[in-house]
Every structure is written in structure tokens, then in C-alpha cells.
Design a protein around this motif. Structure first.
Motif, PDB file in Angstrom:
ATOM      1  N   VAL A 205      33.976  32.137  -8.727  1.00  0.00           N
ATOM      2  CA  VAL A 205      34.949  31.017  -8.805  1.00  0.00           C
ATOM      3  C   VAL A 205      35.914  30.858  -7.453  1.00  0.00           C
TER       4      VAL A 205
ATOM      5  N   ILE B 254      35.342  25.602  -9.039  1.00  0.00           N
ATOM      6  CA  ILE B 254      35.233  25.663 -10.590  1.00  0.00           C
ATOM      7  C   ILE B 254      34.095  24.844 -11.128  1.00  0.00           C
ATOM      8  N   ASP B 255      33.327  24.107 -10.628  1.00  0.00           N
ATOM      9  CA  ASP B 255      32.307  23.347 -11.083  1.00  0.00           C
ATOM     10  C   ASP B 255      31.096  24.319 -11.308  1.00  0.00           C
TER      11      ASP B 255
ATOM     12  N   PRO C 279      29.676  28.093  -9.267  1.00  0.00           N
ATOM     13  CA  PRO C 279      29.926  29.528  -9.554  1.00  0.00           C
ATOM     14  C   PRO C 279      28.911  29.963 -10.758  1.00  0.00           C
ATOM     15  N   LYS C 280      28.592  28.844 -11.716  1.00  0.00           N
ATOM     16  CA  LYS C 280      27.580  29.259 -12.761  1.00  0.00           C
ATOM     17  C   LYS C 280      26.368  29.527 -12.262  1.00  0.00           C
TER      18      LYS C 280
ATOM     19  N   GLY D  17      35.361  29.373 -14.786  1.00  0.00           N
ATOM     20  CA  GLY D  17      35.570  28.294 -14.392  1.00  0.00           C
ATOM     21  C   GLY D  17      36.038  26.827 -15.220  1.00  0.00           C
TER      22      GLY D  17
END
Lengths: 347, 303
Positions: free
Chosen positions: A208, A213-214, A217-218, A294
Motif C-alpha cells: 500500500v 490504495i487502489d 497493491p492487491k 487499502g
């Protein structure tokens, strides 16, 4: 020198022989207790029935727990509070508590409360979950800004596909190189092994911080979770290629590059494909973590939201949906695999 | 009670055979092995064990059929793998057409005991592999492959997958695949060892026919004495620990060979000699097992 048992000159296909043309099919002889022969395959029909049973048995157990009150039903939903002052209509209390209060009421000559035995709210009955499955896609989200279920699912699938493709694009070639050349293996695998033992979620905060935060990072979490495993798994699979095939190719004049491209790669591709199917399951595991860092999103966020509103039927519906997506993807990949690798014997 | 055949000396050659060996000796040398050594490399290093091969020397002439035979552990497979360039040697020289062997190459085709067809290629594509690797075009390779498949009688199975073939067919494809490279020598490591007896003798017949019709030299490792005598011009007999040549036998059986010769006096004489070399009188081996009798008195298996 090498003593090997003599092999049959004509390989016999495993399982029952080819079907005879007419309606009459020879029934294979059965022996007492033949369903439990050590490592003996069953017939095709038996397999199909058992696969159905694999799903029916848990469903039956769930039905039993839900519809037969004497099986479990540890709660009582109050329909008439009677004289118990803190009972309210529609409230769930534990059975022993309900009984205790009524015992006191009888002793003191007050009117008793009445209610029906039920399961706790976190275990909805199958028909409710089934209804939720059907209606989930048509029900608007509780709050205006929240995503619909199909939007959540779509988002999750996008993250998984992106993260998994990314790690496959880098992981498979690196694994192949490590499996083919000892130099590459010795140089990279110890470090990969070191990182592999760090749980992917611990990188969440870092991801993150670095990637925002979008979705980035996932995707990164999925990548971290699968990439390092993938390198080791693919390298090991590659090393499993029978050395005799490489030697045969060498005596046929194949040079180093040709060995990798024309022997190692086609030789292990079906096995790597199978590895990928297994690793894709891992990606779903990391998804749940990834979606909670995030800005929360996707199917896991949907599940958490629904649990917060105590819509447990929706929670189960969403979990079952994930399972269904996984199962269908795997079946599709299995079918595609048969197309891609026609030389593979039926397992 | 027992009659023993009077066998001729295994070194007696018919005039035709003597003439044949004379012409073979005049041919150019294809493969020359000089004082070849291979040390045992175990977990504790080389020193302790006797070498796998302790100085092996012989020559192979063009279009000769040579069998290498020996008890297990005599290093015959190792020898063949060194010749194929699959294993490094510890000492000595291997010259292929006068050039030192360094690594595997298409001039030395190999057929292994285990099935090594590429499972992801069809039968035809397997045979095309060698020509493709040497940079031949697809069409030329395919024509080549079909010709070799025809030679081993598997044209109809050209588009089958290897796992659909029987063991004997697999080895025939493997032979065709090697020959498609036009190797100067074919190194065969117990190629029929995994086959049943009937398929095996059929394969031996096939191999002799192929050898007759193709300009190729064969070096054939086996532990089957009959197979060696049936196939070979000369048989190199290896002894174990350290692996060394005990004798090189000129097979005294006339060509063309066929299975019916296996009871001829010359065949038996050669076989007797091989047995003497490979299983010298071993007092341990002839002893009876220390068994207690566990049947009823009078119930005799060998009455």
C-alpha cells in the motif's frame, strides 16, 4: 545389467475394456467387498455417482441440521416474551437460558414465554441460501455507494487474473530456467525459498505504501503469494523430466538451446499446466487478504459487509459462488488441457 | 544317463567365415578405443573401489556387428555411454573416425533399454526429430521419416502417439529415429531387454535385416548369450571389477543367421565358451540351498 520385469507387448488400457456395440454390456465380475479394494479403480458410472454423492452428503448433513430440530437447534426465537422482562419478540436466546427463565416464571406463578427452536443466525437453512443465491444478483446494495454482487465478483476476478498472469509470465520461465540449469537454480532458489516462507499478507502494508490504495497493491499481493511458489514448483517439475529423454535427444544431435526448446519445454508443459491449476487455487486464498488492504473491495468486502448486516444467507451464497467459480474454472482448464496435450494419457 | 555332445572348437571357422573376417579386417576403422578407464565415483570419492573400467581397448571396423557381453557390474553400459558421449571417461582415448569423442553427437546413434520416444511427438515426428535438429526443413524431414518408418514396418502407425504402441513397436521407432540421422555407428544398450521372448526374437530378426540393408555399424550391449551369438560378428566379453576385456570371440556361426542355428554345434560351442568366461566355476553358485524337507515322504517332485 538393469533387471526390469518383462512388459507386455501390447499395453492394455486401464479400467473396463471398450464398450461393446449393442445394448448388452458384460457386467464385470464383482467380489465381496470389491468396493474397498486397495488402489483399484471403480467403473465410470460408479465414479459419476460418487462425485454426485460428494456434494449430496454435505448438503444432506446441512439439511438435517437445519430442518430436523432435534439434531441441533440450540437457540429459541421468542414469539411471546410472557413475563420475562428482557425477552423481546423475535429475539434469539440460548435454549438453556430460555428454559431457566421459564422455570423461574412457573415457580413464581408468572406467565411463561413461548418461542420456537432454531439454529443460530449464522447458520441459515439451505433454502434461504439458495434463495439468496438467486436473488443476490438482483438485490441492490444496502447502501447506495456499495457495489452490486456481480460488480464485486467481477472486480475480484480481475485482480486474480491480473496477479496470476503476472506471476506466470515471470515465474514459469524462471522456473524452467532453474529446472534446466544448475547455475540458475543455485543462484536463485535459496533466496526464493527464503521469501516463500514469508506469508504474503505481511507485505500488505508495504504494498500500500509503495503502490497506493487502489488495485495495484492487491495485484501485488496475489503476485507475491503465487510467484515464489511457482518458481520452485515449476523448477521441481522441470527437474522431474526423465533424463533418458534428454540423453536420447542429445544423441540425436540436439544442442543446448534445442534441448530446452524442443525437449524440456514440451516435455514438462502438461505438468506445468497441472501445477498452474493448483496454484490458481492459492491465488484465491491470497485474494481474501488482498481485498482487505487499502480500499476494501471485491467479493471478500461484500462478504464482510453482509456479515455486518447479519445477512448470513448472502455470506453463504457468496462463499458458495467462489467455490463454484473455482470448480468451474478448474473443470474448464482440465478440458482445455486435454485439447492442448492430446498425448497425455487419461489419468 | 546324460549324453554330452561333442562340440567343435569355438575357434574353428568355416572357410566362408574366415574370408568374411579377413575382408572385415581390411575395412577402415570406425571406432577406436584405447586403454579406456572409468573410475568409480562414490560418495566417498574415487579411491576406495576398483575402477568400473580398467583399461579397455578394441577397434570396430565399418559395418561390423559387435556385441558386448558380460556379467552384471562389468561396466558394459558405462562403456557404451562413454562411447555415446553421455559420460566422461577417466582416462584413455575414444576415436570416432579418427576424431576424439567429446560429448554426444549425431554420428553415434543410441537406442536405450528404457523407452525414450518423446511422448509429445507422434511416431513420425519422433523420427523427424534428428533431421529437424540438424536444420533440415519440415518437408524433407518428413519424407526422410516416412522412409525409415517404412523400413521398420510402421508406416501405418506414423500418426500414433508413442503410448499407443507396444514395447516392440516403440523400440522399432527408436531404431528408425536413430537411423534417420545416418549415424556411422549405432550404439544399442540392451534395447530388447524389456521385451517378452517372442517379440525379442522378432526384433532380432528385424535388426539383422536393417543392418543388412543400411550402411551402419552396430555396437550392441546385451547380457543374453544367445542374442549375442545370433547377432554378432565378434563378441567382446567383459569381466567385472575392474571392467576389462576377457576375450574377443569371432562368432563361428555362418551368415545369414536365423533362430534355427541356435542348436548347431558351432553355436553351442560359442555359447559354451561364453558361459565359461562369464560364469567361471563358482563353488558358491553350485551349492544346494540348505533346505529342510517339508513334504510328505514319498511325495517326490523329481521321482
Amino acid at each position: 545389467m538393469r533387471a526390469e520385469p518383462p512388459r507386455e507387448s501390447i499395453p492394455t488400457p486401464p479400467g473396463p475394456g471398450p464398450r461393446e456395440g449393442g445394448r448388452r454390456r458384460e457386467k464385470p465380475p464383482t467380489y465381496p467387498g470389491s468396493a474397498f479394494q486397495v488402489r483399484k479403480p471403480l467403473g465410470r458410472r460408479a465414479n459419476a455417482w460418487l462425485a454426485l454423492g460428494a456434494f449430496l452428503l454435505p448438503l444432506l448433513a446441512w439439511c438435517a441440521v437445519s430442518y430436523l430440530p432435534f439434531v441441533w437447534h440450540p437457540m429459541v426465537t421468542v414469539s411471546d416474551p410472557g413475563s420475562v422482562d428482557y425477552f423481546q419478540k423475535g429475539m434469539q436466546v440460548e435454549r438453556h437460558e430460555f428454559r431457566e427463565e421459564n422455570r423461574k416464571a412457573v415457580a413464581e406463578g408468572r406467565p411463561q414465554a413461548s418461542g420456537t427452536r432454531e439454529n443460530p443466525v449464522y447458520l441459515p437453512a439451505p433454502h434461504l441460501v439458495a434463495k439468496a443465491l438467486v436473488t443476490a444478483f438482483r438485490t441492490p446494495p444496502q447502501r447506495a455507494g456499495d457495489p452490486w454482487l456481480h460488480e464485486s465478483l467481477g472486480h475480484s476476478i480481475r485482480i486474480i487474473v491480473l496477479g496470476f498472469l503476472l506471476s506466470a509470465v515471470f515465474g514459469v520461465p524462471l522456473g524452467l530456467i532453474c529446472g534446466s540449469f544448475a547455475l540458475a537454480s543455485r543462484l536463485s532458489e535459496p533466496f526464493v525459498d527464503f521469501i516463500r516462507y514469508m506469508p504474503a499478507p505481511v507485505f500488505g502494508a508495504l504494498c500500500v505504501a509503495i503502490l497506493g490504495i487502489d488495485d495495484a497493491p492487491k495485484v501485488a499481493i496475489i503476485f507475491i503469494g503465487t510467484f515464489f511458489q511457482m518458481v520452485l514448483v515449476v523448477a521441481n517439475t522441470t527437474r522431474g523430466l526423465p533424463p533418458a529423454l534428454l540423453e536420447a535427444a542429445q544423441t540425436l544431435g540436439a544442442k543446448r538451446r534445442q534441448l530446452v526448446m524442443n525437449v524440456v519445454l514440451p516435455g514438462v508443459l502438461p505438468l506445468i499446466y497441472r501445477d498452474m491449476r493448483i496454484l490458481l487455487g492459492w491465488a484465491w486464498t491470497y485474494l481474501i487478504v488482498a481485498e482487505l488492504i487499502g480500499a476494501s473491495s471485491g467479493i471478500s468486502f461484500f462478504i464482510y459487509q453482509q456479515a455486518k448486516y447479519r445477512n448470513y444467507d448472502n455470506v453463504y451464497a457468496a462463499i458458495i459462488l467462489i467455490g463454484l467459480i473455482g470448480l468451474l474454472t478448474d473443470l474448464a482448464l482440465k478440458g482445455l488441457g486435454r485439447k492442448f496435450f492430446p498425448w497425455e494419457k487419461e489419468a | 544317463m546324460e549324453e554330452t555332445l561333442r562340440l567343435p572348437d569355438y575357434r574353428d571357422l568355416s572357410p566362408e567365415l574366415s574370408e568374411r573376417f579377413r575382408t572385415i579386417a581390411e575395412r577402415e576403422t570406425i571406432l577406436e578405443i584405447r586403454d579406456l578407464r572409468k573410475d568409480f565415483v562414490g560418495p566417498k570419492g574415487a579411491a576406495a573401489m576398483p575402477p568400473v573400467l580398467g583399461g579397455v581397448s578394441f577397434e570396430v571396423k565399418r559395418r561390423e556387428f559387435i556385441c558386448i557381453i558380460g556379467a552384471s557390474g562389468c561396466g558394459k553400459s558405462t562403456l557404451l555411454r562413454i562411447l555415446g558421449g553421455l559420460e566422461p571417461r577417466s582416462g584413455g582415448e575414444v576415436l570416432m573416425n579418427g576424431k576424439v569423442v567429446a560429448g554426444p553427437g549425431a554420428d553415434r546413434g543410441m537406442v536405450f533399454q528404457e523407452y525414450t520416444l518423446f511422448p509429445w511427438l507422434t511416431v513420425k515426428q519422433n523420427v523427424m526429430f534428428g533431421p529437424r535438429m540438424s536444420g533440415r526443413g519440415r518437408d524433407a524431414s518428413e519424407a526422410e521419416a516416412l522412409q525409415w518408418l517404412d523400413m521398420v514396418g510402421l508406416t501405418e502407425r506414423a500418426n500414433a502417439w508413442p503410448h499407443q504402441l507396444s514395447g516392440g513397436m516403440k523400440q522399432r521407432v527408436a531404431i528408425a529415429r536413430s537411423l534417420a540421422n545416418y549415424p556411422a555407428i549405432l550404439l544399442m544398450d540392451e534395447p530388447f531387454g524389456a521385451l517378452d521372448a517372442q517379440t525379442r526374437s522378432q526384433m532380432q530378426r528385424h535388426l539383422l535385416q536393417i543392418w543388412k540393408n543400411v550402411d551402419v555399424t552396430v555396437l550392441f550391449v546385451t547380457h543374453d548369450l544367445d542374442e549375442a551369438i545370433l547377432l554378432a560378428d565378434r563378441i567382446v566379453v567383459l569381466g567385472a571389477r575392474p571392467g576389462r576385456i576377457l576375450e574377443v570371440i569371432k562368432v563361428p556361426v555362418d551368415r545369414p543367421r536365423h533362430a534355427g542355428q541356435s542348436l548347431s554345434p558351432h553355436f553351442l560351442a560359442a555359447k559354451k565358451r561364453l558361459e565359461q568366461l562369464i560364469h567361471p566355476d563358482d563353488p558358491e553358485g553350485d551349492k544346494d540351498l540348505p533346505l529342510i524337507r517339508m513334504t510328505r515322504v514319498g511325495d517326490d517332485a523329481e521321482a
